[in-house]
Design a protein around this motif. Sequence first.
Motif, PDB file in Angstrom:
ATOM      1  N   GLY B  93       0.760  -1.256   0.076  1.00 43.09           N
ATOM      2  CA  GLY B  93       0.023   0.081   0.002  1.00 43.09           C
ATOM      3  C   GLY B  93       0.820   1.225  -0.076  1.00 43.09           C
ATOM      4  N   GLU B  94       1.994   1.061   0.144  1.00 41.27           N
ATOM      5  CA  GLU B  94       3.100   2.375  -0.041  1.00 41.27           C
ATOM      6  C   GLU B  94       3.191   2.817  -1.330  1.00 41.27           C
ATOM      7  N   PRO B  95       2.812   4.202  -1.584  1.00 40.87           N
ATOM      8  CA  PRO B  95       2.863   4.586  -2.969  1.00 40.87           C
ATOM      9  C   PRO B  95       4.405   4.569  -3.376  1.00 40.87           C
ATOM     10  N   ARG B  96       4.490   4.440  -4.787  1.00 35.65           N
ATOM     11  CA  ARG B  96       5.714   4.374  -5.290  1.00 35.65           C
ATOM     12  C   ARG B  96       5.940   5.909  -5.702  1.00 35.65           C
ATOM     13  N   THR B  97       6.990   6.547  -5.595  1.00 33.43           N
ATOM     14  CA  THR B  97       7.549   7.901  -5.908  1.00 33.43           C
ATOM     15  C   THR B  97       8.414   7.857  -6.639  1.00 33.43           C
ATOM     16  N   ASP B  98       9.055   9.230  -7.122  1.00 32.59           N
ATOM     17  CA  ASP B  98      10.713   9.294  -7.599  1.00 32.59           C
ATOM     18  C   ASP B  98      11.477   9.283  -6.396  1.00 32.59           C
ATOM     19  N   LYS B  99      11.058   8.982  -5.268  1.00 36.36           N
ATOM     20  CA  LYS B  99      11.908   9.078  -4.050  1.00 36.36           C
ATOM     21  C   LYS B  99      12.188   7.901  -3.512  1.00 36.36           C
ATOM     22  N   ASN B 100      11.448   6.754  -3.746  1.00 33.60           N
ATOM     23  CA  ASN B 100      11.638   5.547  -3.411  1.00 33.60           C
ATOM     24  C   ASN B 100      12.013   4.551  -4.495  1.00 33.60           C
ATOM     25  N   PHE B 101      12.443   3.350  -3.968  1.00 36.30           N
ATOM     26  CA  PHE B 101      12.751   2.370  -5.075  1.00 36.30           C
ATOM     27  C   PHE B 101      12.928   1.046  -4.612  1.00 36.30           C
ATOM     28  N   PRO B 102      12.828   0.016  -5.534  1.00 36.17           N
ATOM     29  CA  PRO B 102      12.442  -1.234  -5.049  1.00 36.17           C
ATOM     30  C   PRO B 102      13.929  -2.001  -4.853  1.00 36.17           C
ATOM     31  N   VAL B 103      15.003  -1.270  -5.224  1.00 35.93           N
ATOM     32  CA  VAL B 103      16.286  -1.842  -5.110  1.00 35.93           C
ATOM     33  C   VAL B 103      17.035  -0.838  -4.478  1.00 35.93           C
ATOM     34  N   VAL B 104      17.778  -0.824  -3.410  1.00 37.39           N
ATOM     35  CA  VAL B 104      18.561   0.503  -2.721  1.00 37.39           C
ATOM     36  C   VAL B 104      20.179  -0.333  -2.311  1.00 37.39           C
ATOM     37  N   PRO B 105      21.072   0.589  -2.729  1.00 32.59           N
ATOM     38  CA  PRO B 105      22.427   0.052  -2.148  1.00 32.59           C
ATOM     39  C   PRO B 105      22.603   0.274  -0.775  1.00 32.59           C
ATOM     40  N   GLY B 106      23.348  -0.660  -0.071  1.00 35.76           N
ATOM     41  CA  GLY B 106      23.651  -0.535   1.410  1.00 35.76           C
ATOM     42  C   GLY B 106      24.768   0.325   1.596  1.00 35.76           C
ATOM     43  N   LYS B 107      25.987  -0.357   1.073  1.00 40.19           N
ATOM     44  CA  LYS B 107      27.270   0.203   1.452  1.00 40.19           C
ATOM     45  C   LYS B 107      28.154  -0.039   0.000  1.00 40.19           C
ATOM     46  N   ILE B 108      28.895   1.121  -0.245  1.00 38.77           N
ATOM     47  CA  ILE B 108      29.564   1.207  -1.308  1.00 38.77           C
ATOM     48  C   ILE B 108      30.822   1.250  -0.852  1.00 38.77           C
ATOM     49  N   VAL B 109      31.800   0.452  -1.265  1.00 35.03           N
ATOM     50  CA  VAL B 109      33.260   0.579  -1.238  1.00 35.03           C
ATOM     51  C   VAL B 109      34.147   0.787  -2.504  1.00 35.03           C
ATOM     52  N   GLN B 110      34.651   1.683  -2.448  1.00 32.79           N
ATOM     53  CA  GLN B 110      35.646   2.104  -3.736  1.00 32.79           C
ATOM     54  C   GLN B 110      36.941   1.940  -3.304  1.00 32.79           C
ATOM     55  N   THR B 111      38.010   1.368  -4.083  1.00 31.14           N
ATOM     56  CA  THR B 111      39.396   1.332  -3.808  1.00 31.14           C
ATOM     57  C   THR B 111      40.027   1.691  -4.925  1.00 31.14           C
ATOM     58  N   ALA B 112      40.973   2.597  -5.152  1.00 31.32           N
ATOM     59  CA  ALA B 112      42.006   3.015  -6.290  1.00 31.32           C
ATOM     60  C   ALA B 112      43.225   2.778  -5.983  1.00 31.32           C
ATOM     61  N   TYR B 113      43.934   2.090  -6.874  1.00 31.64           N
ATOM     62  CA  TYR B 113      45.355   2.092  -6.796  1.00 31.64           C
ATOM     63  C   TYR B 113      45.820   2.984  -7.973  1.00 31.64           C
ATOM     64  N   LEU B 114      46.548   3.637  -7.656  1.00 27.81           N
ATOM     65  CA  LEU B 114      47.114   4.893  -8.550  1.00 27.81           C
ATOM     66  C   LEU B 114      48.645   4.876  -8.680  1.00 27.81           C
ATOM     67  N   ILE B 115      48.977   4.551  -9.920  1.00 27.26           N
ATOM     68  CA  ILE B 115      50.572   4.876 -10.313  1.00 27.26           C
ATOM     69  C   ILE B 115      50.696   6.096 -11.104  1.00 27.26           C
TER      70      ILE B 115
END
Lengths: 179, 359
Positions: B93-115
């Motif tokens: 019964g929760e209305p779908r809007t452009d601010k809610n989503f059926p899939v959401v990210p929990g934690k994003i981890v980014q690692t970069a190795y730069l030479i």
Amino acid sequence: MSWFFRIVFALLAVLVIVLLLNPDTARADSTNDAFSKESKLRAAYFLNFIKFINWPNHSQDNPLTPLYICLQDETPFEGFFRDLASNAAMADDGRELQIYRLSEAIRCDYTYLHRPIQNENSEIEGSVVVLSSDQVSQQDAAIIFYIAERKLRFEIDLNNIKELNVMVSSELLKLARIK
Amino acid sequence: MSRYNIVPAAWISTALAMIYSSYSFAQSTPSEFAEMSLTDLFEQTIDDPSVSHPDRSRWSFTFQRKSAEFKDFLEGDNRVSEDEVLWSGPKSGEPRTDKNFPVVPGKIVQTAYLISLGYAFNDSWRGHLTVPYLEQNTDHISIVPNYSTFEIESSGVGDAVVSASYRLSDTERANWWVTVGLSIPTGSIDEEGDTPRAPGDQQLPYTMQLGSGTYDFPIEISYHSKGEHDISVALAALIRSGTNDNDYRLGNSYSLAGRYNFHFSEILQPYVGLNVNYTDSIHGADTSLTVDSPYPYPAPITNPDLFGGTKIGARAGISWQVSDHYRLAVEIGKPIYQNLNGPQTREDWRSSIQISRPF
């Protein structure tokens, strides 16, 4: 927030273009006595000159009399000069080199100035004064650096040398512009 | 040359330059310089860096590992809970809007190795080549059957950057540098993984791609005070150009960063810094990330409008001169204010460790 950064960048872009087109910027290295290459060459010359100058307080009976070297405060090459001097260890005639900042010195035999001294400074009285540039005005300077054809050169003021009663080697005089 | 052919060429030239640089490290020392005769000095021009910096190499080398973690949500500068962002489904019964989503990210981890490899053409001009290797990982929750929790990963070479720096001024008190570069789209924008959008592998969202897909222009003007207080300030921008093969362009970013270095000793130098960063949202859209529905974005990270914003971050680090030529630096940073085009996953912290062989 976007507009703020865009305006700042536009202003900076104008500033960079103006700086790049301004001939004074191109000459900044030489006129501002840049920390890097010119300063290090000055340091090496300043150390080398010692070999070609004979101070009156150097006694044959006491060859180990230290030579008191004074660097004006904030001399750009101070650290580099101390490294060079420690590698050279001592003057060719065996004298120990004592290096001080001018504000801390009680006596100076040999002094480097990169800006004029406003007030009379008793420590450098009788000292061989080397000036960083001919753009710096100091009446009693004995050796003055200048740049010609992208090379560091030096001028020797013979009148001031005579008043100091030091002996300058003919080898040094041959390389110098004489005033 | 395609952008994929550039990658091995860049690695080969990096390796060759590193080999060459190991020879160039062995240069004349201050003691050799001290032994130069007056006539030797007389012959030197003031432009010759090998004379003016006898103990320096023309090459610089940096290896850096940077890591950042993102979690929880912000809309503007307001916290939004995961429950608010996750749509519970049609039966709830929760209305779908452009601010809610059926899939959401929990934690994003980014690692970069730069030479990064640098070359000093002379005291005023320097060139750099930087090649990143990226590892990214995002865990999700969703209302899609069999995908209540899932993880997607991507890794590979990112966008290589070549840049030129020019010293505008260098006095005993301060110096000014300006840097202009070109970011070459060597990083992939076609990374795929298993998402709830359909069975098998599909195109991954923008955050999981390795490159921008466009030729971009990093620009920086920096000031370094060498007086009593060692202060650095840099104003930088990354200007994107055109549109990539997937019909979008990442947002431009602008930053102002300041750093104060403490000189407690010759070897260890702690520092603190503050940086302000603004990033535009994404222009255009990768339509392969959308679904056929009145609300086409299945997750916030698939909506190009929910990227970018303003961040103010504090950082602290320490730089250790481990030998005559090598320096190790460790840094941690934490945002102190974020105003994001959201709901968007907020940055939690970042860190970096780098070993460098400066000029």
